[in-house]
Design a protein around this motif. Structure first.
Motif, PDB file in Angstrom:
ATOM      1  N   PRO A 163      -1.545   6.594 -14.387  1.00 14.75           N
ATOM      2  CA  PRO A 163      -2.891   6.455 -13.816  1.00 14.75           C
ATOM      3  C   PRO A 163      -2.956   5.629 -12.527  1.00 14.75           C
ATOM      4  O   PRO A 163      -3.863   5.783 -11.733  1.00 14.75           O
ATOM      5  CB  PRO A 163      -3.691   5.767 -14.912  1.00 14.75           C
ATOM      6  N   TYR A 164      -1.980   4.747 -12.308  1.00 15.36           N
ATOM      7  CA  TYR A 164      -2.020   3.867 -11.151  1.00 15.36           C
ATOM      8  C   TYR A 164      -1.201   4.373  -9.964  1.00 15.36           C
ATOM      9  O   TYR A 164      -1.274   3.794  -8.890  1.00 15.36           O
ATOM     10  CB  TYR A 164      -1.555   2.470 -11.533  1.00 15.36           C
ATOM     11  N   LYS A 165      -0.423   5.425 -10.126  1.00 16.01           N
ATOM     12  CA  LYS A 165       0.428   5.901  -9.040  1.00 16.01           C
ATOM     13  C   LYS A 165      -0.382   6.344  -7.824  1.00 16.01           C
ATOM     14  O   LYS A 165      -0.032   6.026  -6.691  1.00 16.01           O
ATOM     15  CB  LYS A 165       1.331   7.032  -9.510  1.00 16.01           C
ATOM     16  N   PHE A 166      -1.475   7.076  -8.025  1.00 15.12           N
ATOM     17  CA  PHE A 166      -2.286   7.511  -6.890  1.00 15.12           C
ATOM     18  C   PHE A 166      -2.991   6.326  -6.239  1.00 15.12           C
ATOM     19  O   PHE A 166      -3.121   6.261  -5.017  1.00 15.12           O
ATOM     20  CB  PHE A 166      -3.309   8.563  -7.307  1.00 15.12           C
ATOM     21  N   PHE A 167      -3.429   5.368  -7.042  1.00 13.10           N
ATOM     22  CA  PHE A 167      -4.061   4.162  -6.504  1.00 13.10           C
ATOM     23  C   PHE A 167      -3.090   3.402  -5.599  1.00 13.10           C
ATOM     24  O   PHE A 167      -3.446   3.017  -4.469  1.00 13.10           O
ATOM     25  CB  PHE A 167      -4.537   3.285  -7.663  1.00 13.10           C
ATOM     26  N   ILE A 168      -1.867   3.205  -6.057  1.00 16.36           N
ATOM     27  CA  ILE A 168      -0.843   2.530  -5.261  1.00 16.36           C
ATOM     28  C   ILE A 168      -0.509   3.341  -4.021  1.00 16.36           C
ATOM     29  O   ILE A 168      -0.350   2.800  -2.925  1.00 16.36           O
ATOM     30  CB  ILE A 168       0.422   2.269  -6.109  1.00 16.36           C
ATOM     31  N   HIS A 169      -0.428   4.658  -4.168  1.00 22.61           N
ATOM     32  CA  HIS A 169      -0.158   5.545  -3.040  1.00 22.61           C
ATOM     33  C   HIS A 169      -1.228   5.359  -1.952  1.00 22.61           C
ATOM     34  O   HIS A 169      -0.915   5.254  -0.768  1.00 22.61           O
ATOM     35  CB  HIS A 169      -0.133   6.994  -3.527  1.00 22.61           C
ATOM     36  N   SER A 170      -2.493   5.283  -2.349  1.00 20.89           N
ATOM     37  CA  SER A 170      -3.590   5.108  -1.387  1.00 20.89           C
ATOM     38  C   SER A 170      -3.523   3.754  -0.694  1.00 20.89           C
ATOM     39  O   SER A 170      -3.746   3.650   0.510  1.00 20.89           O
ATOM     40  CB  SER A 170      -4.933   5.246  -2.100  1.00 20.89           C
ATOM     41  N   ILE A 171      -3.193   2.706  -1.450  1.00 19.16           N
ATOM     42  CA  ILE A 171      -3.082   1.364  -0.859  1.00 19.16           C
ATOM     43  C   ILE A 171      -1.941   1.314   0.145  1.00 19.16           C
ATOM     44  O   ILE A 171      -2.088   0.766   1.241  1.00 19.16           O
ATOM     45  CB  ILE A 171      -2.884   0.302  -1.959  1.00 19.16           C
ATOM     46  N   VAL A 172      -0.804   1.893  -0.210  1.00 18.22           N
ATOM     47  CA  VAL A 172       0.359   1.861   0.679  1.00 18.22           C
ATOM     48  C   VAL A 172       0.052   2.602   1.979  1.00 18.22           C
ATOM     49  O   VAL A 172       0.379   2.128   3.068  1.00 18.22           O
ATOM     50  CB  VAL A 172       1.599   2.446  -0.035  1.00 18.22           C
ATOM     51  N   HIS A 173      -0.603   3.741   1.902  1.00 19.26           N
ATOM     52  CA  HIS A 173      -0.935   4.483   3.115  1.00 19.26           C
ATOM     53  C   HIS A 173      -1.983   3.763   3.959  1.00 19.26           C
ATOM     54  O   HIS A 173      -1.916   3.792   5.188  1.00 19.26           O
ATOM     55  CB  HIS A 173      -1.418   5.885   2.764  1.00 19.26           C
ATOM     56  N   ALA A 174      -2.942   3.126   3.309  1.00 17.56           N
ATOM     57  CA  ALA A 174      -4.006   2.458   4.051  1.00 17.56           C
ATOM     58  C   ALA A 174      -3.531   1.162   4.711  1.00 17.56           C
ATOM     59  O   ALA A 174      -3.945   0.840   5.818  1.00 17.56           O
ATOM     60  CB  ALA A 174      -5.181   2.156   3.123  1.00 17.56           C
ATOM     61  N   LEU A 175      -2.664   0.420   4.051  1.00 17.76           N
ATOM     62  CA  LEU A 175      -2.266  -0.897   4.549  1.00 17.76           C
ATOM     63  C   LEU A 175      -0.899  -0.919   5.216  1.00 17.76           C
ATOM     64  O   LEU A 175      -0.488  -1.958   5.714  1.00 17.76           O
ATOM     65  CB  LEU A 175      -2.278  -1.903   3.401  1.00 17.76           C
ATOM     66  N   SER A 176      -0.215   0.209   5.208  1.00 17.58           N
ATOM     67  CA  SER A 176       1.130   0.216   5.772  1.00 17.58           C
ATOM     68  C   SER A 176       1.079   0.261   7.298  1.00 17.58           C
ATOM     69  O   SER A 176       0.223   0.903   7.881  1.00 17.58           O
ATOM     70  CB  SER A 176       1.910   1.413   5.249  1.00 17.58           C
ATOM     71  N   HIS A 177       1.998  -0.405   7.927  1.00 19.08           N
ATOM     72  CA  HIS A 177       2.065  -0.454   9.380  1.00 19.08           C
ATOM     73  C   HIS A 177       3.276   0.320   9.905  1.00 19.08           C
ATOM     74  O   HIS A 177       3.756   0.070  10.984  1.00 19.08           O
ATOM     75  CB  HIS A 177       2.100  -1.897   9.856  1.00 19.08           C
ATOM     76  N   ARG A 178       3.740   1.265   9.123  1.00 16.50           N
ATOM     77  CA  ARG A 178       4.896   2.049   9.535  1.00 16.50           C
ATOM     78  C   ARG A 178       4.575   3.534   9.411  1.00 16.50           C
ATOM     79  O   ARG A 178       3.572   3.916   8.840  1.00 16.50           O
ATOM     80  CB  ARG A 178       6.108   1.690   8.698  1.00 16.50           C
ATOM     81  N   LYS A 179       5.463   4.362   9.930  1.00 16.38           N
ATOM     82  CA  LYS A 179       5.206   5.794   9.953  1.00 16.38           C
ATOM     83  C   LYS A 179       5.825   6.542   8.783  1.00 16.38           C
ATOM     84  O   LYS A 179       5.455   7.665   8.517  1.00 16.38           O
ATOM     85  CB  LYS A 179       5.723   6.392  11.255  1.00 16.38           C
ATOM     86  N   GLY A 180       6.762   5.975   8.080  1.00 18.73           N
ATOM     87  CA  GLY A 180       7.415   6.655   6.969  1.00 18.73           C
ATOM     88  C   GLY A 180       7.838   5.696   5.894  1.00 18.73           C
ATOM     89  O   GLY A 180       7.692   4.485   6.019  1.00 18.73           O
ATOM     90  N   GLY A 181       8.357   6.215   4.811  1.00 21.69           N
ATOM     91  CA  GLY A 181       8.835   5.378   3.724  1.00 21.69           C
ATOM     92  C   GLY A 181       7.723   4.795   2.893  1.00 21.69           C
ATOM     93  O   GLY A 181       7.573   3.589   2.816  1.00 21.69           O
ATOM     94  N   TYR A 182       6.925   5.655   2.291  1.00 21.34           N
ATOM     95  CA  TYR A 182       5.765   5.198   1.532  1.00 21.34           C
ATOM     96  C   TYR A 182       6.042   5.067   0.040  1.00 21.34           C
ATOM     97  O   TYR A 182       5.133   5.145  -0.758  1.00 21.34           O
ATOM     98  CB  TYR A 182       4.595   6.165   1.753  1.00 21.34           C
ATOM     99  N   ASP A 183       7.283   4.889  -0.369  1.00 15.65           N
ATOM    100  CA  ASP A 183       7.606   4.782  -1.788  1.00 15.65           C
ATOM    101  C   ASP A 183       7.651   3.336  -2.259  1.00 15.65           C
ATOM    102  O   ASP A 183       7.732   3.092  -3.455  1.00 15.65           O
ATOM    103  CB  ASP A 183       8.969   5.423  -2.071  1.00 15.65           C
ATOM    104  N   VAL A 184       7.572   2.382  -1.360  1.00 14.47           N
ATOM    105  CA  VAL A 184       7.697   0.966  -1.717  1.00 14.47           C
ATOM    106  C   VAL A 184       6.457   0.223  -1.271  1.00 14.47           C
ATOM    107  O   VAL A 184       5.982   0.394  -0.159  1.00 14.47           O
ATOM    108  CB  VAL A 184       8.949   0.351  -1.053  1.00 14.47           C
ATOM    109  N   MET A 185       5.907  -0.603  -2.171  1.00 16.46           N
ATOM    110  CA  MET A 185       4.774  -1.444  -1.821  1.00 16.46           C
ATOM    111  C   MET A 185       5.280  -2.883  -1.698  1.00 16.46           C
ATOM    112  O   MET A 185       5.933  -3.398  -2.613  1.00 16.46           O
ATOM    113  CB  MET A 185       3.699  -1.361  -2.907  1.00 16.46           C
ATOM    114  N   ARG A 186       5.034  -3.522  -0.582  1.00 20.72           N
ATOM    115  CA  ARG A 186       5.467  -4.897  -0.378  1.00 20.72           C
ATOM    116  C   ARG A 186       4.570  -5.849  -1.177  1.00 20.72           C
ATOM    117  O   ARG A 186       3.441  -5.511  -1.521  1.00 20.72           O
ATOM    118  CB  ARG A 186       5.403  -5.259   1.106  1.00 20.72           C
ATOM    119  N   ASP A 187       5.041  -7.034  -1.444  1.00 20.01           N
ATOM    120  CA  ASP A 187       4.280  -7.987  -2.253  1.00 20.01           C
ATOM    121  C   ASP A 187       3.019  -8.477  -1.546  1.00 20.01           C
ATOM    122  O   ASP A 187       2.068  -8.855  -2.186  1.00 20.01           O
ATOM    123  CB  ASP A 187       5.156  -9.150  -2.691  1.00 20.01           C
TER     124      ASP A 187
END
Length: 63
Positions: free
Chosen positions: A37-61
Motif C-alpha cells: 500500500p505504501y509503494k505508490f506513496f513513496i514513489h510519489s514522494i521520491v518523484h516530487a522531492l528528488s533533485h535528479r533526473k533518474g534513479g527513483y528506486d531509493v528514497m534518501r533519509d
C-alpha cells in the motif's frame, strides 16, 4: 526559510509502521522494501522531492 528535521527515532518508527523490511541504519530506503500500500506513496514522494533526473528506486533519509 528553515528546513524542518525530524528525529531519527521518529523516522525509523514511521518506517516500521509502514511495513519497511529493509535495513533501518542506512541513509537510503529502498522502495521495494515497503509494503504494497505504501509503494505508490513513496514513489510519489521520491518523484516530487528528488533533485535528479533518474534513479527513483531509493528514497534518501532527508526526504
Amino acid at each position: 526559510m528553515r528546513m524542518t528535521k525530524f528525529p531519527e527515532r521518529m523516522v525509523k518508527g514511521c518506517m516500521l509502521r509502514m511495513g519497511y523490511n529493509g535495513p533501518l541504519n542506512s541513509a537510503n530506503y529502498l522502495k521495494s522494501c515497503f509494503s504494497k500500500p505504501y509503494k505508490f506513496f513513496i514513489h510519489s514522494i521520491v518523484h516530487a522531492l528528488s533533485h535528479r533526473k533518474g534513479g527513483y528506486d531509493v528514497m534518501r533519509d532527508y526526504q
